[in-house]
Scaffold this active site. Structure first.
Site, PDB file in Angstrom:
ATOM      1  N   GLU A 311       0.880  -1.094   0.114  1.00  0.00           N
ATOM      2  CA  GLU A 311       0.039   0.103   0.086  1.00  0.00           C
ATOM      3  C   GLU A 311       0.774   1.364  -0.129  1.00  0.00           C
ATOM      4  O   GLU A 311       0.162   2.228   0.251  1.00  0.00           O
ATOM      5  CB  GLU A 311      -0.700  -0.190   1.188  1.00  0.00           C
ATOM      6  CG  GLU A 311      -1.950  -1.062   1.194  1.00  0.00           C
ATOM      7  CD  GLU A 311      -2.847  -1.126   2.527  1.00  0.00           C
ATOM      8  OE1 GLU A 311      -2.714   0.020   3.253  1.00  0.00           O
ATOM      9  OE2 GLU A 311      -3.740  -1.747   2.901  1.00  0.00           O
ATOM     10  N   GLY A 312       2.130   1.125   0.042  1.00  0.00           N
ATOM     11  CA  GLY A 312       2.929   2.316   0.370  1.00  0.00           C
ATOM     12  C   GLY A 312       3.276   2.671   1.619  1.00  0.00           C
ATOM     13  O   GLY A 312       3.783   3.740   1.887  1.00  0.00           O
TER      14      GLY A 312
END
Length: 344
Positions: A311-312
């Site tokens: 997701e970062g």
């Protein structure tokens, strides 16, 4: 696609090093912060670095290879998690909010028809890739379109003033795609590249590795970096690869997240190796193949805290440390300024 990436200008390197070394501290005592500051100054070619309008682009896409039973989660989790991002309830929402980072979410190829939403970038190439254990994941044209989409999003952010960007991803089955790319680009053994993903047991991991090995053999005639990406990648991975190459062309700082995002960088670096000059590696993922990727890219991650969410999130959490590197460089006194005696 062609990206005109310039080699980093090193003419200020000695002055940057001198400024770091004459701060009021023992030589080298800020460790990785010093390395990060040096890199950002070199990327920006300045002795007064600045991080402006930080952003993280999360790209979502589905994978046909899930037909092979490579994930314990069903494919619909991809679109459900996109809805969670839009509802601001996911981990990446929490961490970007905490650190004042702009979050963008892009549908690059989710197997779902979303209603029009101002918070969602429509970069859909198709409703998921094909099953790369049986055929190429995407056509060359689709791969190029995904890369162009990523480049376009980054170009727009750059025009708005962003000079540092991270990437995240969501896509059930994408650790299989990332492991396949790692295997194909580095010639490592599939079993060494393959980890638990969203929670496979040992039997599941062995099966997943066998699927990857079969796919890599099936597509061994693909010999350009872009053809390998099209054969084994995902729409989100190709979009991120194009976005990274554009970010490097625009001399932006690139924050590299975990396993899947690094697989996009692996592809991008095979297309144009100069992209690596613009990268800061946020963390070492606990996903098995990431250590191999980092070793192959000669990368030193900022953090190693056993994360493997994607997701970062690794980039969002590392960002305050990156900011600290810039702040000490700009704001900390030198021995001369502070009237403090340096060592003889």
């Amino acid at each position: 696609m062609h990206f005109n990436i310039q080699a980093i200008n090193k003419e200020l390197s000695e002055q940057i090093t001198h400024k770091i070394n004459t701060k009021t501290k023992p030589l080298g005592s800020l460790g990785k912060l010093e390395t990060i500051a040096q890199k950002i100054c070199e990327i920006q070619n300045t002795l007064t670095p600045e991080l402006k309008k930080p952003a993280i682009l999360v790209c979502a896409g589905d994978h046909g290879v899930t037909e092979e039973g490579v994930s314990p989660f069903p494919q619909e989790v991809t679109f459900q998690m996109v809805m969670n991002f839009l509802g601001e309830g996911a981990a990446i929402n929490v961490f970007t909010r905490q650190n004042n980072i702009k979050l963008l979410v892009a549908d690059t190829g989710v197997n779902f028809i979303f209603k029009s939403n101002d918070k969602l970038i429509d970069a859909k190439v198709a409703h998921g890739t094909k099953n790369f254990a049986k055929e190429v994941a995407m056509s060359a044209e689709q791969c190029e379109q995904a890369m162009k989409n990523g480049a376009s999003i980054v170009d727009e952010l750059h025009q708005e003033g962003t000079n540092i960007i991270g990437f995240g991803e969501m896509g059930i089955g994408n650790t299989t795609a990332a492991a396949a790319l790692l295997t194909a680009y580095t010639n490592c053994a599939a079993i060494d590249a393959t980890g638990a993903g969203t929670g496979m047991d040992e039997k599941g991991i062995t099966h997943k590795a066998a699927v990857i090995e079969k796919a890599v053999v099936l597509h061994q005639d693909k010999n350009t970096p872009a053809d390998i990406l099209a054969a084994l990648g995902g729409f989100e991975i190709a979009t991120i690869a194009g976005a990274m190459l554009k970010a490097a062309e625009l001399k932006m700082v690139i924050l590299v997240d975990g396993f899947i995002v690094t697989s996009a960088l692996l592809a991008a670096s095979e297309i144009n190796n100069k992209v690596l000059d613009y990268c800061i590696f946020s963390h070492k993922s606990h996903e098995k193949g990431h250590a191999l990727m980092l070793e192959h890219l000669k990368a030193e991650p900022v953090l190693d805290i056993s994360m493997r969410l994607g997701e970062g999130t690794g980039s969002a959490i590392a960002y305050p440390i990156i900011q600290s590197a810039v702040n000490f460089f700009n704001e900390m006194s030198s021995f001369e300024d502070a009237g403090v005696s340096n060592k003889d």
